[in-house]
Write a protein that holds these residues in place. Structure first.
Motif, PDB file in Angstrom:
ATOM      1  N   SER A  91       0.826  -1.207   0.000  1.00 23.76           N
ATOM      2  CA  SER A  91       0.000   0.000   0.000  1.00 23.76           C
ATOM      3  C   SER A  91       0.864   1.263   0.000  1.00 23.76           C
ATOM      4  N   ILE A  92       0.407   2.293  -0.721  1.00 20.76           N
ATOM      5  CA  ILE A  92       1.166   3.536  -0.739  1.00 20.76           C
ATOM      6  C   ILE A  92       0.514   4.603   0.146  1.00 20.76           C
ATOM      7  N   MET A  93      -0.445   4.183   0.956  1.00 18.91           N
ATOM      8  CA  MET A  93      -1.093   5.136   1.852  1.00 18.91           C
ATOM      9  C   MET A  93      -0.145   5.532   2.978  1.00 18.91           C
ATOM     10  N   PRO A  94      -0.136   6.832   3.347  1.00 20.23           N
ATOM     11  CA  PRO A  94       0.729   7.225   4.458  1.00 20.23           C
ATOM     12  C   PRO A  94       0.216   6.679   5.785  1.00 20.23           C
ATOM     13  N   ARG A  95       1.089   6.638   6.791  1.00 15.94           N
ATOM     14  CA  ARG A  95       0.677   6.202   8.130  1.00 15.94           C
ATOM     15  C   ARG A  95      -0.040   7.342   8.836  1.00 15.94           C
ATOM     16  N   TYR A  96      -1.009   6.987   9.659  1.00 16.07           N
ATOM     17  CA  TYR A  96      -1.702   8.000  10.457  1.00 16.07           C
ATOM     18  C   TYR A  96      -1.574   7.658  11.931  1.00 16.07           C
ATOM     19  N   ALA A  97      -0.327   7.390  12.338  1.00 14.22           N
ATOM     20  CA  ALA A  97      -0.078   6.884  13.690  1.00 14.22           C
ATOM     21  C   ALA A  97      -0.553   7.851  14.775  1.00 14.22           C
ATOM     22  N   TRP A  98      -0.498   9.164  14.469  1.00 14.26           N
ATOM     23  CA  TRP A  98      -0.895  10.138  15.507  1.00 14.26           C
ATOM     24  C   TRP A  98      -2.364  10.024  15.896  1.00 14.26           C
ATOM     25  N   MET A  99      -3.169   9.443  15.011  1.00 14.09           N
ATOM     26  CA  MET A  99      -4.590   9.292  15.341  1.00 14.09           C
ATOM     27  C   MET A  99      -4.801   8.371  16.535  1.00 14.09           C
ATOM     28  N   LEU A 100      -3.803   7.510  16.796  1.00 13.07           N
ATOM     29  CA  LEU A 100      -3.918   6.581  17.912  1.00 13.07           C
ATOM     30  C   LEU A 100      -3.698   7.285  19.245  1.00 13.07           C
ATOM     31  N   ASP A 101      -3.026   8.432  19.197  1.00 16.47           N
ATOM     32  CA  ASP A 101      -2.705   9.151  20.440  1.00 16.47           C
ATOM     33  C   ASP A 101      -3.551  10.401  20.630  1.00 16.47           C
ATOM     34  N   ASN A 102      -3.817  11.130  19.529  1.00 19.74           N
ATOM     35  CA  ASN A 102      -4.570  12.383  19.664  1.00 19.74           C
ATOM     36  C   ASN A 102      -5.971  12.117  20.199  1.00 19.74           C
ATOM     37  N   LEU A 103      -6.441  13.054  21.037  1.00 19.51           N
ATOM     38  CA  LEU A 103      -7.769  12.889  21.612  1.00 19.51           C
ATOM     39  C   LEU A 103      -8.799  13.709  20.834  1.00 19.51           C
ATOM     40  N   ILE A 104     -10.030  13.206  20.813  1.00 21.76           N
ATOM     41  CA  ILE A 104     -11.116  13.922  20.149  1.00 21.76           C
ATOM     42  C   ILE A 104     -11.409  15.204  20.920  1.00 21.76           C
ATOM     43  N   ASP A 105     -11.629  16.287  20.191  1.00 22.97           N
ATOM     44  CA  ASP A 105     -11.968  17.550  20.835  1.00 22.97           C
ATOM     45  C   ASP A 105     -13.478  17.574  21.096  1.00 22.97           C
ATOM     46  N   THR A 106     -13.879  17.006  22.221  1.00 24.52           N
ATOM     47  CA  THR A 106     -15.323  16.891  22.481  1.00 24.52           C
ATOM     48  C   THR A 106     -15.970  18.234  22.794  1.00 24.52           C
ATOM     49  N   SER A 107     -15.134  19.257  23.081  1.00 20.64           N
ATOM     50  CA  SER A 107     -15.718  20.564  23.391  1.00 20.64           C
ATOM     51  C   SER A 107     -16.403  21.172  22.168  1.00 20.64           C
ATOM     52  N   SER A 108     -16.095  20.657  20.987  1.00 20.17           N
ATOM     53  CA  SER A 108     -16.690  21.231  19.772  1.00 20.17           C
ATOM     54  C   SER A 108     -18.007  20.551  19.396  1.00 20.17           C
ATOM     55  N   THR A 109     -18.317  19.428  20.041  1.00 21.95           N
ATOM     56  CA  THR A 109     -19.471  18.638  19.611  1.00 21.95           C
ATOM     57  C   THR A 109     -20.769  19.438  19.601  1.00 21.95           C
ATOM     58  N   ALA A 110     -21.025  20.158  20.711  1.00 17.72           N
ATOM     59  CA  ALA A 110     -22.301  20.863  20.825  1.00 17.72           C
ATOM     60  C   ALA A 110     -22.464  21.881  19.697  1.00 17.72           C
ATOM     61  N   ALA A 111     -21.402  22.651  19.456  1.00 18.66           N
ATOM     62  CA  ALA A 111     -21.475  23.672  18.409  1.00 18.66           C
ATOM     63  C   ALA A 111     -21.701  23.033  17.044  1.00 18.66           C
ATOM     64  N   LYS A 112     -21.092  21.883  16.821  1.00 17.38           N
ATOM     65  CA  LYS A 112     -21.251  21.197  15.537  1.00 17.38           C
ATOM     66  C   LYS A 112     -22.693  20.738  15.343  1.00 17.38           C
ATOM     67  N   ILE A 113     -23.260  20.191  16.406  1.00 16.08           N
ATOM     68  CA  ILE A 113     -24.654  19.739  16.320  1.00 16.08           C
ATOM     69  C   ILE A 113     -25.571  20.923  16.038  1.00 16.08           C
ATOM     70  N   ARG A 114     -25.325  22.042  16.747  1.00 16.37           N
ATOM     71  CA  ARG A 114     -26.177  23.220  16.535  1.00 16.37           C
ATOM     72  C   ARG A 114     -26.052  23.737  15.105  1.00 16.37           C
ATOM     73  N   ALA A 115     -24.825  23.733  14.574  1.00 13.13           N
ATOM     74  CA  ALA A 115     -24.634  24.199  13.195  1.00 13.13           C
ATOM     75  C   ALA A 115     -25.411  23.310  12.232  1.00 13.13           C
ATOM     76  N   MET A 116     -25.354  22.007  12.467  1.00 18.28           N
ATOM     77  CA  MET A 116     -26.074  21.072  11.605  1.00 18.28           C
ATOM     78  C   MET A 116     -27.588  21.306  11.696  1.00 18.28           C
ATOM     79  N   GLN A 117     -28.064  21.560  12.924  1.00 24.16           N
ATOM     80  CA  GLN A 117     -29.506  21.816  13.102  1.00 24.16           C
ATOM     81  C   GLN A 117     -29.931  23.051  12.318  1.00 24.16           C
ATOM     82  N   LYS A 118     -29.061  24.068  12.338  1.00 20.09           N
ATOM     83  CA  LYS A 118     -29.369  25.294  11.606  1.00 20.09           C
ATOM     84  C   LYS A 118     -29.560  25.016  10.119  1.00 20.09           C
ATOM     85  N   MET A 119     -28.865  24.013   9.627  1.00 20.28           N
ATOM     86  CA  MET A 119     -28.962  23.706   8.201  1.00 20.28           C
ATOM     87  C   MET A 119     -30.035  22.665   7.922  1.00 20.28           C
ATOM     88  N   GLY A 120     -30.794  22.339   8.961  1.00 21.60           N
ATOM     89  CA  GLY A 120     -31.937  21.462   8.737  1.00 21.60           C
ATOM     90  C   GLY A 120     -31.675  19.990   8.954  1.00 21.60           C
TER      91      GLY A 120
END
Lengths: 53, 709
Positions: B616-645
């Motif tokens: 495979s020629i795909m690059p490695r994404y090893a940092w995804m195993l360590d980086n944490l999800i930014d859960t503080s953005s979840t609420a704003a994302k949901i609200r933005a989606m609601q605004k768009m229906g």
């Protein structure tokens, strides 16, 4: 989905096709008319603008 | 009448010229780097900012907006003053334009590498930068129109028409395509979803090629070619026809980027028809350019500037012949998603845009420094390095595109797919290597030019303010027998408005029905909004630029259905802000990836792709195993989606993170069963959640009964 579906299902959709065609034909007729009715010398003069500086 | 004395501003042209060269080299280096990553994936350095998915948008944005953009601005400001016999409207605006544009480029370079992206090709920049682009573009427009209004030349030469059309159309495209809902500083969602987003995006994408890479450069051709050849353009009449028909027809052709997709059939057909018609104005322009040199071909032998222009115009002709062919559905079935497209755009980019930029630099620098070019021989060497570079770049990619596409479509006699996807990739690695050699030669040529131009500057003395004189314009009483076009041609604002009307028609007639006519996007009841975790995973998918190598669009072909699964339906994408159909399959399509592999497969594959698919020629994404999800953005994302229906229940934003953690814990537990220990709030978990969801909703749909018609 074939185009014919829209022609059958949507009332007034044909207006889009007709307008498009009309705009298209009119556009080229008008453009070609003025291009070919323009004075030849005038055109020659304009085409030399980049060269006289 | 008194002759007026005034001065042309060369300093601003010089500044844009320098920016052209610097960002040209940067953009080409980024291009070479991503080209090498095709056969040496470890050259991504296992470092997030230098992986293909982030570096490729940097390359395309740098070449389009920084290299060609600055070259166009330099050429426009140089030629506009001379065609109007007037200094630029305002020195202050010129410099705001210059520094504003360079600041946007710098911001783009930083943010793209950091992974801030809207996920829409060539429009990747996030909303604050989008706003900055709009403001600087307005400054450019005022400065240009102001100059035109204070001109001392009665007629507007055709080059200026192209500049005006460029300005108004790019403004329209940029604004319409960039309508997005900000979630936070540097994160937004496209206002449009799925099919509609795709239509608007490729209306924009196609016309960015038309009105950012073509019309300004055609304007430059109509000024600099007559200058370099010292003769007027072959047919001025033809240039008028060229202008109006080009801007009228171009705007309709966008849907040819979406053939065989879930876009309504009528829009696809419209795109094809207008694409074929585009041959006429494009070739009219090319022939007009080449015929200008009739009886002067001996000069081409001597003059490197004309050499560059001849190849540039020829490449324009080739690309604009090839483009319509590729938009025929039967050809597109082979060319689309393959390297053929990449070869095609580089004929335009390296040949037409690059060579035109080099030609005007070689023309303007000696003029502004009051000297001759330092070395004609070096310039000729640059020409040959570039030309051979283009051939070595494009031909292998055409070959690769054909080969791979035909391999995708091959079946054994027993009716099985003949090749694994990966086999079709490893098979064309030699082509990728040759392509990067071509790119390296082209870059080497550009470096030769830098040396030559620096030497030329050292030899001469820069004239910051070039003296000129002309008679002022007198207001004429209208003659009786005056054709309306001459009125138009003398009134820049009328021309501006007419151009807008002409370019708006095509867009309106395509976009409005797709938005208003409900039948165009049939809904599927089982398609539901993404869960909060999947939404976060999807945003990571966008952030890492997965769409630069993976499509999410299965076309209704036997081989694609056999390889990937049920073909994609318009109704599946109604919650996709933005759509992620992609335009290139360096890796396989992912539209039905959900449920295809266990969670552990994805985990291991992201950590080290070749452990799951050797070669495979795909690059490695090893940092995804360590980086944490930014859960503080979840609420704003949901609200933005609601605004768009998007139908999340009311107040869901407050409890979304609870659902997110529940789903994440389940995935982590699932991974644990397969002996993989991970925190449940790591990025990899969100990505797995998203990938396991993609394309699965439709499977819950009861099988429709065949309908006879």
């Amino acid at each position: 989905m074939k185009f014919i579906n829209y022609l059958e299902k949507i009332s007034g959709i044909d207006i889009y096709g007709l307008t498009s065609l009309l705009i298209f034909v009119l556009f080229f007729v008008v453009m070609l008319t003025w291009v070919f009715k323009t004075d030849k010398n005038k055109i020659k003069e304009i085409s030399r603008i980049p060269l006289d500086n | 009448m008194q002759v007026e004395k005034f001065y042309y501003d060369n300093k601003i042209v010089k500044a844009f010229g320098f920016a052209t060269v610097i960002f040209g080299i940067v953009g080409m280096l980024a291009g070479l780097w991503v080209a090498i990553q095709f056969y040496a994936p470890q050259s991504s350095l296992n470092f997030a900012p230098t992986t293909f998915g982030r570096l490729r948008p940097l390359h395309t944005n740098a070449i389009i907006f920084a290299f060609v953009g600055n070259a166009s601005f330099a050429g426009i400001y140089y030629s506009l003053q001379r065609l109007c016999k007037a200094r630029l409207f305002s020195d202050k605006l010129s410099w705001i334009h210059f520094w504003g544009w360079q600041a946007i480029i710098a911001a783009a370079a930083v943010t793209l590498l950091l992974g801030f992206t809207t996920g829409k090709e060539y429009a990747e920049l996030e909303w604050p930068i989008d706003i900055a682009i709009t403001l600087v573009w307005v400054v450019f427009g005022i400065n240009m129109l102001g100059t035109i209004l204070k001109r001392r030349e009665k007629h507007l030469y055709v080059a200026i028409w192209f500049y005006i059309a460029t300005w108004i159309t790019v403004a329209m495209l940029h604004i319409v395509n960039s309508i997005e809902i900000p979630v936070s500083f540097m994160k937004s969602y496209s206002w449009y979803a799925g099919v509609q987003d795709a239509l608007v995006q490729w209306w924009y994408g196609h016309n960015a090629v038309a009105f950012f890479l073509t019309t300004p450069v055609l304007g430059l051709m109509y000024y600099f070619l007559p200058k370099a050849a010292n003769r007027p353009v072959y047919s001025y009449r033809l240039s008028i026809i060229h202008f109006w028909s080009l801007i009228f027809i171009y705007i309709w052709a966008g849907p040819h980027h979406l053939l065989y997709t879930s876009l309504p059939d009528w829009a696809q057909s419209l795109g094809v028809v207008f694409s074929i018609m585009l041959i006429a104005p494009s070739w009219g322009g090319m022939l007009n350019g080449l015929f200008t040199l009739r009886g002067a071909w001996d000069k081409v032998r001597e003059d490197p500037i004309l050499k560059f222009m001849v190849v540039a115009i020829t490449c324009y002709g080739m690309a604009t012949f090839e483009g319509p062919l590729m938009s025929l559905k039967s050809v597109n079935a082979i060319s689309h998603f393959s390297d053929w497209t990449i070869g095609h755009v580089h004929i335009g980019g390296l040949g037409w845009n690059g060579f035109m930029a080099f030609a005007i630099l070689y023309y303007m620098v000696p003029k502004m420094w009051g000297t001759d070019i330092y070395s004609k021989k070096l310039a000729t060497n640059h020409f040959w390095l570039g030309t051979i570079g283009i051939i070595l770049y494009a031909v292998p990619l055409y070959w690769a595109g054909f080969t791979q596409s035909l391999m995708w479509k091959s079946f054994t006699e027993e009716g099985q797919l003949k090749f694994q996807f990966l086999e079709t990739v490893t098979n064309i690695i030699p082509m990728y290597i040759t392509r990067s050699v071509g790119g390296a030669l082209y870059l080497a040529g550009a470096l030769v030019m830098v040396y030559n131009l620096v030497k030329t500057m050292a030899k001469g003395k820069f004239v910051a303010n070039e003296a000129a004189e002309a008679q002022p314009l007198v207001r004429e009483v209208a003659h009786k027998k005056e054709y309306w076009h001459r009125v138009v041609e003398r009134k820049p604002l009328t021309l501006l408005v007419l151009s807008l009307v002409v370019v708006a028609i095509g867009g309106l007639l395509e976009i409005i029905p797709t938005f208003l006519v409900k039948e165009n996007i049939p809904t599927i009841a089982s398609v539901k909004p993404y869960t909060p975790l999947e939404l976060q995973g999807r945003d990571l998918y966008i952030k890492e630029g997965c769409y630069t190598c993976h499509s999410q669009m299965i076309r209704p072909f036997r081989d694609e259905v056999a390889r990937y699964g049920e073909y994609s339906k318009a109704g599946e994408f109604v919650y996709d802000h933005p759509f992620q159909w992609g335009s290139k399959r360096t890796g396989p399509d992912l539209a039905r990836i959900g449920g295809k592999y266990p969670d552990s497969w994805h985990y291991n594959h992201m950590y080290e792709p070749s452990s799951m698919s050797p070669g495979s020629i795909m690059p490695r994404y090893a940092w995804m195993l360590d980086n944490l999800i930014d859960t503080s953005s979840t609420a704003a994302k949901i609200r933005a989606m609601q605004k768009m229906g998007v139908p999340y229940p009311e107040g869901y934003d407050k409890i979304a993170n609870r659902d997110l953690m529940k789903q994440a814990d389940a995935i982590a537990a699932n991974l644990k069963k397969e002996k993989i220990e991970t925190l449940s709030n790591t990025e990899i978990v969100a990505v797995i959640a998203y990938l396991q969801r993609v394309g699965t909703d439709i499977k819950a749909e009861p099988k429709p009964v065949a309908e006879n018609k």
